[in-house]
Write a protein that holds these residues in place. Structure first.
Motif, PDB file in Angstrom:
ATOM      1  N   UNK A 229     -20.514  20.641 -11.080  1.00 38.58           N
ATOM      2  CA  UNK A 229     -19.256  21.387 -11.167  1.00 38.58           C
ATOM      3  C   UNK A 229     -18.452  21.276  -9.870  1.00 38.58           C
ATOM      4  N   UNK A 230     -18.973  20.495  -8.946  1.00 34.27           N
ATOM      5  CA  UNK A 230     -18.264  20.296  -7.673  1.00 34.27           C
ATOM      6  C   UNK A 230     -17.394  19.047  -7.814  1.00 34.27           C
TER       7      UNK A 230
ATOM      8  N   UNK B  96     -14.376  12.821  -5.511  1.00 30.37           N
ATOM      9  CA  UNK B  96     -13.382  11.990  -4.826  1.00 30.37           C
ATOM     10  C   UNK B  96     -13.845  11.666  -3.408  1.00 30.37           C
ATOM     11  N   UNK B  97     -14.339  12.680  -2.700  1.00 28.98           N
ATOM     12  CA  UNK B  97     -14.541  12.471  -1.267  1.00 28.98           C
ATOM     13  C   UNK B  97     -15.912  11.906  -0.921  1.00 28.98           C
TER      14      UNK B  97
ATOM     15  N   UNK C  78     -14.375   8.441  -5.810  1.00 33.78           N
ATOM     16  CA  UNK C  78     -13.618   8.155  -7.037  1.00 33.78           C
ATOM     17  C   UNK C  78     -12.128   8.328  -6.719  1.00 33.78           C
ATOM     18  N   UNK C  79     -11.268   7.623  -7.436  1.00 36.07           N
ATOM     19  CA  UNK C  79      -9.855   7.570  -7.049  1.00 36.07           C
ATOM     20  C   UNK C  79      -9.171   8.940  -6.999  1.00 36.07           C
ATOM     21  N   UNK C  80      -9.609   9.859  -7.836  1.00 35.47           N
ATOM     22  CA  UNK C  80      -8.949  11.172  -7.845  1.00 35.47           C
ATOM     23  C   UNK C  80      -9.984  12.229  -8.186  1.00 35.47           C
ATOM     24  N   UNK C  81      -9.622  13.470  -7.938  1.00 36.50           N
ATOM     25  CA  UNK C  81     -10.480  14.552  -8.424  1.00 36.50           C
ATOM     26  C   UNK C  81     -10.254  14.620  -9.918  1.00 36.50           C
ATOM     27  N   UNK C  82     -11.283  14.362 -10.700  1.00 36.52           N
ATOM     28  CA  UNK C  82     -11.049  14.313 -12.145  1.00 36.52           C
ATOM     29  C   UNK C  82     -10.741  15.699 -12.699  1.00 36.52           C
ATOM     30  N   UNK C  83      -9.862  15.771 -13.709  1.00 37.28           N
ATOM     31  CA  UNK C  83      -9.666  17.060 -14.374  1.00 37.28           C
ATOM     32  C   UNK C  83     -10.945  17.413 -15.132  1.00 37.28           C
TER      33      UNK C  83
ATOM     34  N   UNK D 147     -20.543  -2.566 -10.585  1.00 37.29           N
ATOM     35  CA  UNK D 147     -19.498  -3.552 -10.363  1.00 37.29           C
ATOM     36  C   UNK D 147     -18.215  -3.129 -11.055  1.00 37.29           C
ATOM     37  N   UNK D 148     -17.107  -3.270 -10.362  1.00 32.37           N
ATOM     38  CA  UNK D 148     -15.829  -2.925 -10.964  1.00 32.37           C
ATOM     39  C   UNK D 148     -15.544  -1.426 -10.970  1.00 32.37           C
ATOM     40  N   UNK D 149     -16.438  -0.624 -10.389  1.00 34.40           N
ATOM     41  CA  UNK D 149     -16.183   0.813 -10.284  1.00 34.40           C
ATOM     42  C   UNK D 149     -15.995   1.145  -8.817  1.00 34.40           C
ATOM     43  N   UNK D 150     -15.056   1.992  -8.575  1.00 35.44           N
ATOM     44  CA  UNK D 150     -14.771   2.276  -7.168  1.00 35.44           C
ATOM     45  C   UNK D 150     -15.663   3.361  -6.611  1.00 35.44           C
ATOM     46  N   UNK D 151     -16.219   4.187  -7.479  1.00 33.28           N
ATOM     47  CA  UNK D 151     -16.972   5.311  -6.936  1.00 33.28           C
ATOM     48  C   UNK D 151     -18.470   5.035  -6.972  1.00 33.28           C
ATOM     49  N   UNK D 152     -19.212   5.838  -6.240  1.00 32.94           N
ATOM     50  CA  UNK D 152     -20.642   5.616  -6.096  1.00 32.94           C
ATOM     51  C   UNK D 152     -21.440   6.614  -6.920  1.00 32.94           C
ATOM     52  N   UNK D 153     -22.536   6.159  -7.514  1.00 38.46           N
ATOM     53  CA  UNK D 153     -23.440   7.060  -8.243  1.00 38.46           C
ATOM     54  C   UNK D 153     -24.224   7.915  -7.260  1.00 38.46           C
TER      55      UNK D 153
END
Ligand code: FES
Ligand code: FES
Ligand SMILES: [Fe+2]
Lengths: 107, 336
Positions: B179-180, B185-186, B190-195, B282-288
């Motif tokens: 829920x955080x 994003x930070x 990920x490109x934005x804080x998802x809604x 691959x092809x994803x900007x954010x990290x698991x």
């Protein structure tokens, strides 16, 4: 201190000093009257069974659930009477001075 | 100007990393395939050691190790005999529910033995090919049932990929990430804080992130099922973290999806979704989580009164929901 009259398994009668506050089982056990009290008063061994003199039996607080269950369980092995009690569940006090009990046969 | 607030400056000295007791709920113990008939094993989870066994009828028991008779450890020399676990010391036997079924030498069965289980045994069920135990610090019966997870129970899905990671924190802290939203994003980049939308209902929590990209439910503290959907293809992540001690948890996950044909577009998407759940894809900007969350979890302290700002997720609501799983004295609860 209350004096209790005890009939042992050989029919010998003796008077035993019973300090107030102690379970009767411990008094009988320490007087070497044939009461083992193996479980130490947890109602799980049935080795402290006594027959309380009918007049005295009615003055005692009634048997609790665990005591009653144990008395029911030993029926298979020994004579259990209406005045049968587990002596570990009887706490000695002055009101019991002069009480008469008989040690029941071993299970 | 008023006096300076020193509480916020000094509070961390008294904070604990993990002030939480072990929560109430269903927890993953092991995979069913890892416990053979008649096998006995000592395991350490849920804050203590337990004896895990499978009786000859195939039923699993998970009990306190110490025999109610004279305290022998039944996981050292104990044996499965028929339906029961037999203590090595005097051969008293206990069934999977903790009832004493045999005392081989006493004439009289102690009344309590007839009345109730005398050995603490956790309620156990086997679902999804796993062994699950219900934990309650005061031995209360299960308060809910495990949900159906068709992806793990019904044909038509690939054999789950599994992962398991030790983490030096409590499971409440791990799941709080769910829920955080700002940290996505930070920390994850990920490109934005998802809604996101979150709701809580009894022991179930629900989340819908990025308009259906991630839809998930938590069933108590020990089980979460998330569906990741991209271009109409869904992959499922089942997460079942289990407390080991107050400060140590094991994060466990299974990933699966429909059994898409080899070489299909759907299979490629599903595989990529799974990769992305675990680490960098691959092809994803954010990290698991594997690449970034651990470092935070392993070192943070728990702030019962965090300083939140308007862009933060529903941390407070989540904590309030999670608190229902703690059974403890008021002093302990106050630190949570
Ligand atoms: S001492 Fe065991 S039942 Fe009384
Ligand atoms: S200690 Fe287990 S049977 Fe005696
Ligand atoms: Fe995270």
């Amino acid at each position: 201190m209350a004096e209790v009259h005890v009939t042992d398994r050989d029919g010998n009668v003796s008077a035993v000093d019973a300090p107030g506050g102690r379970p009767l089982m411990e008094v009988l056990r320490d007087a070497n009257l044939g009461v083992e009290g193996i479980c130490g008063g947890a109602c799980s061994c049935g080795t402290c069974h006594v027959y309380v003199d009918p007049q005295w039996a009615e003055r005692l607080p009634p048997a609790g659930e665990d005591e009653q269950m144990m008395l029911d369980a030993i029926k298979e092995f020994v004579d259990v009477r209406p005045t049968s009690r587990l002596s570990c569940q009887i706490t000695v006090d002055d009101s019991l001075a002069g009480m008469t009990v008989e040690i029941a046969p071993e299970v | 100007m008023g006096a300076i607030n020193t509480k916020i400056l000094l509070e961390s000295k008294d904070l604990e990393r993990c002030p939480f007791p072990i929560p109430v709920g269903w927890f993953f113990v092991d995979f069913s395939e890892n416990l053979q008939t008649s096998e006995i094993r000592n395991i350490e989870i849920l804050g203590q050691e337990w004896v895990l066994f499978r009786n000859e009828g195939g039923k699993v028991g998970m009990t306190d190790p110490y025999c109610p008779h004279l305290g022998a450890h039944m996981g050292h020399g104990g044996k499965v005999v028929g339906d029961n676990l037999r203590c090595p010391f005097h051969h008293w036997e206990y069934n999977t529910e903790g009832w004493c079924k045999n005392i081989p030498y006493g004439k009289i069965t102690p009344p309590i033995v007839k009345k109730q289980a005398i050995l603490r045994a956790l309620p156990v069920v086997e679902r999804y090919g796993m062994i699950w135990a219900w934990y309650h610090p005061e031995c209360e019966a299960p308060q809910w049932e495990l949900p159906a997870i068709p992806e793990l129970e019904e044909p038509g899905h690939v054999k789950p990929r599994r992962g398991s990671w030790p983490v030096n924190t409590a499971i409440q802290e791990i799941a709080e990430n769910g829920v955080d939203f700002a940290h996505l994003k930070f920390l994850h980049g990920s490109p934005a804080i998802p809604p996101a939308e979150v709701s809580f209902d009894g022991h179930i929590s629900s989340v819908n992130m990025a308009n259906g990209y991630i839809v998930g439910k938590g069933y108590g503290p020990g089980l979460n099922v998330f569906h990741f959907t991209q271009e109409g293809v869904t992959a499922t992540m089942v997460s079942y973290s289990v407390p080991i001690t107050a400060e140590k948890s094991q994060m466990n996950m299974s990933f699966t999806h429909k059994d898409f044909p080899e070489g299909s577009r759907e299979l490629a998407i599903a595989k990529k979704l799974v990769d992305h759940m675990i680490g960098q894809a691959e092809g994803e900007e954010s990290a698991g989580f594997e690449s970034v969350d651990f470092i935070v979890w392993n070192h943070k302290k728990y702030r019962p009164n965090p300083l939140l700002c308007d862009g933060d997720g529903p941390i407070v609501q989540y904590r309030k929901w999670f608190k229902q799983f703690y059974v403890a004295d008021p002093e302990t609860l106050a630190k949570i």
